[in-house]
Scaffold this motif. Sequence first.
Motif, short mmCIF file in Angstrom:
data_model
loop_
_atom_site.label_atom_id
_atom_site.label_comp_id
_atom_site.label_asym_id
_atom_site.label_seq_id
_atom_site.Cartn_x
_atom_site.Cartn_y
_atom_site.Cartn_z
N ILE A 101 0.82 -1.22 0.00
CA ILE A 101 0.00 0.00 0.00
C ILE A 101 0.86 1.26 0.00
CG2 ILE A 101 -1.99 -1.12 1.06
CD1 ILE A 101 -1.15 0.17 3.73
N ARG A 102 2.04 1.19 -0.59
CA ARG A 102 2.86 2.39 -0.69
C ARG A 102 2.17 3.46 -1.53
NH1 ARG A 102 8.61 -0.05 -2.45
NH2 ARG A 102 7.23 -1.63 -3.36
N PHE A 103 1.32 3.06 -2.46
CA PHE A 103 0.62 4.04 -3.29
C PHE A 103 -0.25 4.96 -2.45
CE2 PHE A 103 -2.33 0.53 -2.86
CZ PHE A 103 -3.55 1.16 -2.66
N ALA A 104 -0.70 4.51 -1.27
CA ALA A 104 -1.58 5.32 -0.43
C ALA A 104 -0.89 6.59 0.05
CB ALA A 104 -2.06 4.49 0.76
N SER A 105 0.43 6.60 0.05
CA SER A 105 1.16 7.80 0.47
C SER A 105 0.99 8.95 -0.50
CB SER A 105 2.66 7.47 0.62
OG SER A 105 2.87 6.49 1.61
N LEU A 106 0.48 8.66 -1.69
CA LEU A 106 0.28 9.71 -2.70
C LEU A 106 -1.05 10.41 -2.54
CD1 LEU A 106 1.59 7.76 -5.81
CD2 LEU A 106 2.82 9.44 -4.43
N GLY A 107 -1.87 9.98 -1.59
CA GLY A 107 -3.17 10.61 -1.37
C GLY A 107 -3.04 11.97 -0.71
N GLY A 108 -4.15 12.69 -0.66
CA GLY A 108 -4.16 13.99 0.00
C GLY A 108 -3.43 15.08 -0.76
N GLY A 109 -3.40 14.97 -2.09
CA GLY A 109 -2.80 16.03 -2.89
C GLY A 109 -1.29 15.95 -3.03
N ALA A 110 -0.70 14.81 -2.69
CA ALA A 110 0.76 14.68 -2.78
C ALA A 110 1.24 14.70 -4.23
CB ALA A 110 1.21 13.39 -2.10
N ALA A 111 0.40 14.27 -5.18
CA ALA A 111 0.78 14.28 -6.59
C ALA A 111 0.68 15.71 -7.12
CB ALA A 111 -0.12 13.34 -7.39
N ARG A 112 1.80 16.43 -7.09
CA ARG A 112 1.78 17.85 -7.43
C ARG A 112 1.82 18.09 -8.94
NH1 ARG A 112 6.54 21.36 -4.95
NH2 ARG A 112 7.76 20.35 -6.60
N SER A 113 2.66 17.33 -9.65
CA SER A 113 2.85 17.54 -11.08
C SER A 113 2.96 16.20 -11.79
CB SER A 113 4.11 18.37 -11.36
OG SER A 113 4.08 19.60 -10.66
N VAL A 114 2.43 16.13 -13.01
CA VAL A 114 2.52 14.91 -13.82
C VAL A 114 2.96 15.31 -15.23
CG1 VAL A 114 1.29 12.93 -14.77
CG2 VAL A 114 0.74 13.74 -12.47
N LEU A 115 4.05 14.71 -15.69
CA LEU A 115 4.57 14.93 -17.04
C LEU A 115 4.38 13.63 -17.81
CD1 LEU A 115 8.12 16.41 -17.85
CD2 LEU A 115 6.85 14.91 -19.36
N VAL A 116 3.57 13.66 -18.85
CA VAL A 116 3.26 12.45 -19.61
C VAL A 116 4.01 12.47 -20.94
CG1 VAL A 116 1.44 11.13 -20.76
CG2 VAL A 116 0.98 12.26 -18.56
N VAL A 117 4.73 11.40 -21.23
CA VAL A 117 5.37 11.23 -22.53
C VAL A 117 4.41 10.42 -23.39
CG1 VAL A 117 7.41 10.45 -23.77
CG2 VAL A 117 7.61 11.22 -21.40
N ASP A 118 3.94 11.02 -24.49
CA ASP A 118 2.87 10.40 -25.28
C ASP A 118 3.21 10.45 -26.76
OD1 ASP A 118 -0.30 9.70 -25.25
OD2 ASP A 118 0.16 11.04 -26.93
N SER A 119 3.33 9.29 -27.39
CA SER A 119 3.50 9.19 -28.85
C SER A 119 4.65 10.04 -29.37
CB SER A 119 2.20 9.60 -29.57
OG SER A 119 1.14 8.77 -29.19
N VAL A 120 5.86 9.77 -28.89
CA VAL A 120 7.03 10.51 -29.36
C VAL A 120 7.80 9.66 -30.37
CG1 VAL A 120 7.23 11.80 -27.22
CG2 VAL A 120 8.48 9.65 -27.46
N GLY A 121 8.74 10.31 -31.07
CA GLY A 121 9.65 9.59 -31.95
C GLY A 121 9.21 9.44 -33.39
N MET A 122 8.10 10.07 -33.78
CA MET A 122 7.66 9.97 -35.17
C MET A 122 8.67 10.62 -36.10
SD MET A 122 3.60 10.83 -34.76
CE MET A 122 3.49 11.28 -36.49
N ARG A 123 8.87 10.02 -37.26
CA ARG A 123 9.80 10.56 -38.23
C ARG A 123 9.35 11.94 -38.71
NH1 ARG A 123 13.42 6.96 -40.45
NH2 ARG A 123 13.17 4.79 -39.78
N ASP A 124 10.32 12.85 -38.82
CA ASP A 124 10.07 14.19 -39.37
C ASP A 124 8.96 14.93 -38.63
OD1 ASP A 124 11.98 13.61 -41.39
OD2 ASP A 124 10.44 12.56 -42.54
N ALA A 125 8.89 14.75 -37.32
CA ALA A 125 7.83 15.40 -36.55
C ALA A 125 8.43 16.13 -35.36
CB ALA A 125 6.81 14.38 -36.07
N GLN A 126 7.99 17.37 -35.16
CA GLN A 126 8.39 18.12 -33.98
C GLN A 126 7.70 17.57 -32.74
OE1 GLN A 126 7.41 22.27 -35.10
NE2 GLN A 126 9.51 22.76 -34.53
N LEU A 127 8.25 17.92 -31.60
CA LEU A 127 7.57 17.64 -30.34
C LEU A 127 6.59 18.77 -30.04
CD1 LEU A 127 10.59 16.39 -28.19
CD2 LEU A 127 8.67 15.01 -29.01
N HIS A 128 5.49 18.41 -29.39
CA HIS A 128 4.47 19.39 -29.02
C HIS A 128 4.13 19.23 -27.55
CE1 HIS A 128 3.58 20.36 -33.28
NE2 HIS A 128 3.83 19.08 -33.47
#
Length: 695
Positions: free
Chosen positions: A395-422
């Motif tokens: 139950i270590r995940f329970a320590s993240l309750g009460g607003g502890a998760a301040r910021s989330v950076l998601v890496v989504d669909s990267v690496g496409m040829r000839d494509a900038q990052l957005h």
Amino acid sequence: LLCAVPAASQNDAPSDALADVQRAANGGPLHSASDAPSAPWTQQIELRAADPCVLLLNATGAHGCATRNDGTIAPLLPLFEQADIDTLVASAVPSKALMVAIEEELFTPKAVEDLETHLGDRLVGMAVLSHGPAEAASTATAKAAAAAVPESQPVPVAAAVASVRPDAGAAQRLLSMRRFKYGVVLLEGDEVEAARRLLRRRGAQAAPLLELKFPMSARGNASSCLSSRTCLPLGGHSVWGALQPRTAHATPPERSKPSVTLAASLDAASPFHEHAPGAVASVASVVAVLAAVAAVADDDGMLAQMHALSATPLFALFTAEAWGQAGSRRFVKDVVEFNCSDAPVAKPEAVDGGGDGSGGGDSGDGVDSSAGALRNTSGDLPQLPRCSSPAFDDIRFASLGGGAARSVLVVDSVGMRDAQLHVHTRAGDESNPVASALFAAASSSETTLSTETRLPNALSATVVASLPPGPATSFADSAAVAALSSTTQPHAPLAGSTFDTRATLDAGRVCVAATVAARAWWSLAGGTGAPSANCSLVEALLACMLDETLCGLAVQLGVRSSLASHYTSVYIPYATELTPTVAFVQRWLKLKLRQGCNASAACAPTVALHRAFSPAIALDEQTGTWSVLDASDDSVWAESYWPEGMHATLWPFQPSNLETALLFAFAVANAVAAAATVHVCRRGGRRSWSSFRIE
């Protein structure tokens, strides 16, 4: 004709099959006396690598494919070009049932709809003919590319990738949601080549027969099949953890310290179970997260800052994101709503140091739990906290309750040829701290990467005011969120299809994305310095997770099955099985982060599993039964059980009318002879009858 011919054994070489069908295609004898070892192939070809479309169920009903319980067999009609489809739908409806063999690039919702509309219940099966991972190309382009190189050489990857239709991904995503009232299989390799050669024959009885037997157990919808225990929820396990190891003095994450999470989707979708490569949709993002973790973990100066950071750097790779973000939404729900009704108790240390949220370990199918590199060395560590009601082994995940998760950076669909990052954010939140950190990181990344991976204008200056579906949307209400992606659209063009292969990736761009993500993540946690991803590591991880051949690193980590497909699995309560993808990622992270323990016995990497299935589905722990809490939730998905004895078989020849008549006449004559024999024996008395009895 009257004797059963044995099926080809596991040791029969596919080349024997190709030789036989080549002779048949050329009009020569099927085989001579010297061809006896390959004779079974001439009677039937067991398509052991045939990959079936399976039956999935949601709240509204069934989607996907299944045959009748006893299977189906019918002549196989080739559809090599669009003109073949047009000719078929313009012709008279055939009087008998048939199956079609359709090239992979022609397998679209429109083609399927046209065929079903014209043929109706005469269409009883479909074989999709694959060009393989390196040549997912249209026929015309493939021929043109092949003409430019020697016949023995493969078609250049760039030519094959360029020829894939831009809407191929969207088309196959729609097909994944479609209900087929018959079986559909994908053929590849030597088996698809054998099928193509047979289908090119001309003349009477030339059309081969295809037999499909892929019945599925589930009926109705997700709610009814879960109640009847004929299906299981889509999902499995997510992998999460922290850079800081667990020691005798600390068990991260600490409830008193906020967290910064680097996240990505772990698995992929496709109409076919074993052909979900997910190169851009998930693998590149997973590799970027792993490379970002390594960029910090390999730097002693950054590790020395760990205790002084203002926020705990976490990582999370979520399963079943293609199905209503089930994995990340389940994680968020468990963090927010968790309430242990008993006092937390200690759990004996698992072999690999940490289980999931419901008793699952990390040994099982495709995984060797005895891998020497991963044996527990945690020594005198305090045992992990657990809860018995509800049942959670960790139950270590329970320590993240009460607003502890301040910021989330998601890496989504990267690496496409000839494509900038957005950078993607919620509308009106374009200047949130995560987005700002990404722009700051991108401004410095080009000056420190090698010449080979330095890309001009790596990050677009314009923020996309919408979040892509996945972990970003799941955390949007509880933390500042931004996503890094190669596209401005919700999905990468080839996501959810068999065409989303390694050939669509630029490893250098994946490395740039990993560096940008690592620097933004580290900065948000309060660290100083500029971590840079190891581009050689990125290349190696991409090869491990996308090539058909099992890589040496996977073998070292005890993974026994191929990592080429990352199709979403199912969640099995209290099971010890992990998919090869989850096992590889979890074990790699443990191996990488163990170096932060400096060989201390009282130290273990902070890497854990968490259950992944729809937050709208509940499990009764006492009875082991499932229930659907909200039928309108788009994450409610289940997969049917697979019965025993499923198979696909190709029969090169149909019996002629004369053969059929002779067989019928022989059967009648045999029946008459048998009746006469019985009559004579009975007249001879009981003793005479006994003389014919088999002892």
